[in-house]
Design an enzyme around this catalytic site. Structure first.
Site, PDB file in Angstrom:
ATOM      1  N   PRO A 105      13.975 -22.749 -33.490  1.00 25.80           N
ATOM      2  CG  PRO A 105      12.558 -23.854 -34.966  1.00 25.80           C
ATOM      3  CD  PRO A 105      12.618 -23.303 -33.576  1.00 25.80           C
ATOM      4  CE1 TYR A 148       9.206 -18.034 -45.317  1.00 26.81           C
ATOM      5  CE2 TYR A 148       9.109 -18.610 -42.997  1.00 26.81           C
ATOM      6  CZ  TYR A 148       9.777 -18.027 -44.063  1.00 26.81           C
ATOM      7  OH  TYR A 148      11.007 -17.451 -43.862  1.00 26.81           O
ATOM      8  NE  ARG A 196      16.219  -8.452 -27.176  1.00 22.85           N
ATOM      9  CZ  ARG A 196      16.576  -7.571 -26.267  1.00 22.85           C
ATOM     10  NH1 ARG A 196      17.678  -7.764 -25.579  1.00 22.85           N
ATOM     11  NH2 ARG A 196      15.852  -6.491 -26.045  1.00 22.85           N
ATOM     12  CB  ALA A 235      16.620 -17.167 -31.600  1.00 19.91           C
ATOM     13  NE  ARG A 236      16.653 -11.395 -30.709  1.00 20.26           N
ATOM     14  CZ  ARG A 236      15.926 -10.300 -30.592  1.00 20.26           C
ATOM     15  NH1 ARG A 236      16.406  -9.143 -31.002  1.00 20.26           N
ATOM     16  NH2 ARG A 236      14.729 -10.354 -30.049  1.00 20.26           N
ATOM     17  CB  CYS A 243      21.128 -11.212 -26.222  1.00 21.36           C
ATOM     18  SG  CYS A 243      20.378 -10.420 -27.631  1.00 21.36           S
ATOM     19  CG  ASP A 276      36.062   0.800 -34.291  1.00 20.79           C
ATOM     20  OD1 ASP A 276      35.661   0.049 -35.191  1.00 20.79           O
ATOM     21  OD2 ASP A 276      35.388   1.086 -33.285  1.00 20.79           O
TER      22      ASP A 276
HETATM   23  P1  ADP Z   1      37.197  -0.090 -30.524  1.00 15.25           P
HETATM   24  O1  ADP Z   1      35.784  -0.103 -31.026  1.00 15.25           O
HETATM   25  O2  ADP Z   1      38.184  -0.439 -31.580  1.00 15.25           O
HETATM   26  O3  ADP Z   1      37.362  -0.883 -29.274  1.00 15.25           O
HETATM   27  P2  ADP Z   1      36.843   2.487 -29.175  1.00 15.25           P
HETATM   28  O4  ADP Z   1      36.811   3.775 -29.869  1.00 15.25           O
HETATM   29  O5  ADP Z   1      35.571   1.952 -28.609  1.00 15.25           O
HETATM   30  O6  ADP Z   1      37.534   1.438 -30.161  1.00 15.25           O
HETATM   31  O7  ADP Z   1      37.841   2.553 -27.987  1.00 15.25           O
HETATM   32  C1  ADP Z   1      39.099   3.128 -28.092  1.00 15.25           C
HETATM   33  C2  ADP Z   1      39.533   3.535 -26.691  1.00 15.25           C
HETATM   34  O8  ADP Z   1      40.893   3.884 -26.734  1.00 15.25           O
HETATM   35  C3  ADP Z   1      38.786   4.755 -26.169  1.00 15.25           C
HETATM   36  O9  ADP Z   1      38.196   4.446 -24.922  1.00 15.25           O
HETATM   37  C4  ADP Z   1      39.882   5.822 -26.010  1.00 15.25           C
HETATM   38  O10 ADP Z   1      39.680   6.627 -24.872  1.00 15.25           O
HETATM   39  C5  ADP Z   1      41.114   4.958 -25.852  1.00 15.25           C
HETATM   40  N1  ADP Z   1      42.367   5.608 -26.265  1.00 15.25           N
HETATM   41  C6  ADP Z   1      42.601   6.283 -27.412  1.00 15.25           C
HETATM   42  N2  ADP Z   1      43.880   6.697 -27.479  1.00 15.25           N
HETATM   43  C7  ADP Z   1      44.494   6.260 -26.341  1.00 15.25           C
HETATM   44  C8  ADP Z   1      45.816   6.350 -25.809  1.00 15.25           C
HETATM   45  N3  ADP Z   1      46.788   6.960 -26.466  1.00 15.25           N
HETATM   46  N4  ADP Z   1      46.053   5.774 -24.599  1.00 15.25           N
HETATM   47  C9  ADP Z   1      45.076   5.124 -23.921  1.00 15.25           C
HETATM   48  N5  ADP Z   1      43.814   5.016 -24.380  1.00 15.25           N
HETATM   49  C10 ADP Z   1      43.523   5.567 -25.567  1.00 15.25           C
HETATM   50 FE1  SF4 Z   2      22.201 -11.100 -31.940  1.00 11.97          FE
HETATM   51 FE2  SF4 Z   2      23.280  -8.843 -30.977  1.00 11.97          FE
HETATM   52 FE3  SF4 Z   2      22.099 -10.560 -29.334  1.00 11.97          FE
HETATM   53 FE4  SF4 Z   2      24.388 -11.229 -30.475  1.00 11.97          FE
HETATM   54  S1  SF4 Z   2      24.083  -9.581 -29.033  1.00 11.97           S
HETATM   55  S2  SF4 Z   2      22.583 -12.506 -30.274  1.00 11.97           S
HETATM   56  S3  SF4 Z   2      24.198 -10.233 -32.439  1.00 11.97           S
HETATM   57  S4  SF4 Z   2      21.111  -9.443 -30.973  1.00 11.97           S
END
Ligand code: ADP
Ligand code: SF4
Length: 687
Positions: free
Chosen positions: A28, A174, A296, A318-319, A342, A646
């Site tokens: 579960p 519980y 795990r 689970a995970r 995981c 990001d």
């Molecule tokens: P996300 O979490 O969105 O995947 P990261 O910061 O982990 O982002 O990864 C971004 C990657 O992009 C890094 O490895 C960085 O070296 C690479 N990067 C950033 N600018 C450039 C660019 N102009 N050309 C090629 N790679 C790049």
């Molecule tokens: Fe949970 Fe992280 Fe494992 Fe995915 S990778 S099952 S989010 S602990």
């Protein structure tokens, strides 16, 4: 096909009147879906069965409105509507010859009943364990009789819903665990006092469940192997051995765990694979019934060893079943390299904590099986012969490239650095985060086997470079950089003085090996793991650290992933001076000015360096330049330019993986911007 040494994992195991086809047992676990989103949860569980799990269980399932845990979405078996909802799940589980289990649950003082407004009941009048300012009603004999009736009726409804295994849930703080405990059970009647009396209610529930549904359903008991309190790796078994001996042959299966969630489902920063063995290694010597526990487990060799050494009969998960619903199938088919292991980050648990659908860092498809129709292993073939350039090989870019490659597109993956992985590679070198590199490794492993994905390392792309590739689509996954100006959750404008001094660092500096000297403030206005990990790293380098945060605790968001208390303890043990509830107001070279967030009272601290862990800037310059080019010279530009991960919006790694996956799924499809996803609704007819 599978290696013969794993055959033992695929042996059928009898559980009372039913037989599991193999030893893979999804115990579960919460999903943040529960009764609130029945179609989503049914499809999620069905996917586990399709992936080869021999047993697939629900999450905690309330037997009656007196046990209500909203906002955390539990399952429920209160009425006919619930039977229909659960039947959606059991049908999907049975389609793949798996058994469906239901964890009947009575919360006692852990259920706040904020939804039903029923009075919660427990062995005594106890304060609500989640801090809600209510106490429970101390159960009298009538309450006990009622509880037994509710449980029996819920078991009958479970049978009608198609379940094969019905649980009596007697642990995890519980209600039933309070009857068992000498500390919490002060009753003077036949349900309190002696061990036999304290075990009575659990015994009655097991017997009555068997009587009600035992002809066709197995009865499982979830039970703690230890009394608790001994700290990690030091079990205090106490009376629990005797209790187990008293009940040993009564149920059809023992699902064994421990009381401390933060160890049982601990994050990999603090807890390693197979960490419960020391606690439950004696259990099988007491009972002839099959035993399952978690740990795990992702390595099939560890699984085999657990079974061969007589620790367990079933590999509980689970995970690992969330990160890879197809883990059993992959072992069966000899595809060990394809297992998505995981990483132990517990983002999955944050779904339940926040009362939202589960998500997983490794498996972006979890909880999207019904809503978006995503399958963890299958993806539509490409929609055109387009080529795609992915810029940046962090988790977003890697997942986009992997999934686009799986669809059959011609993919170019360009990365500035010498190695793939972006933030995952960098962060996994920080203390305790080594398992996180699995996010990179799984994806690079897959990509390396694809002839249609070309990788270009040490290739920092410019607009001209991009245009020179003449690709159809460009995906910018260039990540984000930590800010050095102090802007974060509590500071909307830059903090005075940070830009004027050299001894100001960010996590990016620390990860590049550029460390501060002398007494250092780690200023955490990010409130998740990074601040504490940086503090730990600096302490391991013998740098004196003051950890300053406007929050009242270290790593506040770690409450969602069940790690906050361990993080705080780690910093205390490392001798970090924690200054909570204080904001950094200015930095004047050798002195930082802090203000109490409640009183504004000021204090000055003499320091040499400061590391700001506050928020991040998207690295979106290239994206914006490409867009400008497209606006000015559309004829020479790629058909589409999209930013993901990001670079679009800095977030957790799970967010980046999801973003990359989604891009790959949606390329060459028509997405209706007004109806992007289906919305699961609660069944109300017949209820
Ligand atoms: P996300 O979490 O969105 O995947 P990261 O910061 O982990 O982002 O990864 C971004 C990657 O992009 C890094 O490895 C960085 O070296 C690479 N990067 C950033 N600018 C450039 C660019 N102009 N050309 C090629 N790679 C790049
Ligand atoms: Fe949970 Fe992280 Fe494992 Fe995915 S990778 S099952 S989010 S602990």
């Amino acid at each position: 096909m599978r290696e013969p040494r794993y055959d033992i994992l695929f042996e059928p195991v009898q559980i009372g009147p039913v037989t599991a086809k193999n030893r893979f047992y999804q115990v579960p676990h919460c999903t943040g879906l529960g009764w609130v989103r029945p179609r989503m949860v049914a499809a999620l569980r069905g996917m586990k069965a399709e992936g080869g799990w021999g047993v697939v269980c629900t999450e905690y399932c309330s037997i009656h409105p007196a046990s209500d845990d909203l906002p955390h979405p539990y399952a429920s078996l209160w009425d006919k509507g619930d039977i229909k909802s659960h039947a959606l799940m059991t049908e999907q589980v049975h389609e793949h010859d798996a058994l469906a289990g239901v964890e009947l649950w009575v919360g006692g003082s852990r259920s706040s009943n904020l939804f039903t407004h029923e009075t919660a009941i427990d062995v005594d009048s106890r304060p609500n364990a989640t801090g809600v300012p209510y106490q429970t009603r101390a159960m009298d004999k009538t309450d006990i009789r009622e509880l037994r009736r509710w449980h029996k009726n819920a078991a009958l409804r479970a049978k009608e819903a198609g379940f094969d295994i019905v649980y009596v849930y007697a642990t995890h703080d519980y209600l039933l665990s309070h009857f068992l405990s000498a500390q919490s059970n002060n009753r003077m009647d036949e349900y309190g006092g002696s061990l036999e009396n304290r075990v009575r209610l659990v015994r009655e529930l097991i017997e009555e469940t068997k009587e009600a549904v035992g002809d066709s359903c197995a009865v499982a008991v979830r039970f703690s192997a230890e009394q608790g309190g001994g700290g990690d790796g030091n079990p205090v078994i106490g009376e629990h051995r005797e209790m187990l001996e008293m009940l040993a042959e009564l149920p059809d299966l023992w699902d064994i765990n421990i009381g401390d969630y933060t160890l049982e489902m601990g994050v990999s920063r603090f807890v390693q694979e197979g960490s419960l063995e020391a606690y439950m290694s004696y259990v099988k010597s007491i009972t002839s019934k099959p035993v399952v526990t978690v740990g795990r487990f992702t390595s099939p060799d560890t699984m085999v060893s657990q079974v061969k050494r007589g620790i367990v009969d079933f590999i509980g998960a689970a995970r690992p079943s969330i990160a890879d619903p197809f883990l059993p199938k992959k072992i069966e088919q000899g595809r060990l390299d394809d297992i998505r292991e995981c990483i132990g980050c517990n983002i999955c648990y944050s779904g339940d904590s926040k009362a939202t659908p589960i998500r997983c860092t490794q498996n972006p498809t979890i909880s999207e099986e019904w809503r978006r129709g995503w399958h963890p292993e299958k993806i539509d073939k490409k929609g055109s012969d387009s080529s795609v350039l992915v810029i940046g090989a962090g988790p977003a870019g890697l997942e986009a490239a992997r999934a686009l490659g799986q669809r059959g597109y011609h993919v170019l993956l360009a990365e500035s650095e010498r190695e793939l992985g972006g933030r995952v590679t960098r962060e996994s070198r920080l203390p305790g985060l080594s398992e996180w590199v699995r996010v990179r490794n799984h994806r690079t492993q897959q990509i390396h086997s694809m002839t249609n994905v070309e990788i270009y390392l040490e290739s920092t792309m410019t607009v001209d470079d991009v245009l020179a590739t003449e690709v159809d689509h460009v995906v910018v996954a260039t990540g984000a950089s930590w800010r050095a100006d102090g802007v974060g959750l509590y500071a909307e404008i830059p903090i005075s003085g940070l830009d004027a001094h050299e001894q100001v660092f960010t996590p990016d500096d620390i990860m590049s090996g550029h460390l501060p000297t002398g007494t250092t403030i780690v200023y955490d206005d990010d409130h998740y793991y990074m601040g504490s990990v940086i503090a730990e790293k600096l302490r391991l380098e013998s740098i004196p650290v003051n950890f300053v945060t406007p929050n009242s605790v270290v790593c506040n968001w770690g409450n969602m992933t069940a790690e906050q208390a361990r993080v705080q303890k780690r910093l205390i043990d490392l001798g970090v001076n924690i200054i909570a509830s204080h904001r950094l107001s200015s930095y004047e070279g050798q002195c930082a000015v802090l203000n109490c967030v409640y009183s504004e009272k000021e204090q000055n601290i003499d320091i040499e360096s400061i590391v700001t862990v506050t928020s991040r800037h998207p690295n979106d310059t290239l994206f914006r330049e490409l867009q400008n080019h497209k606006n000015e010279q559309p004829d020479s530009a790629p058909k589409s330019i999209t930013r993901i991960g990001d670079c679009e919006a800095p977030a957790i790694i799970a967010g980046a993986v999801f973003s990359g996956h989604r891009y790959a799924r949606e390329l060459d499809t028509i997405v209706n911007p007004d109806a992007r996803i289906k919305y699961d609704r609660v069944f109300f007819e017949d209820s």
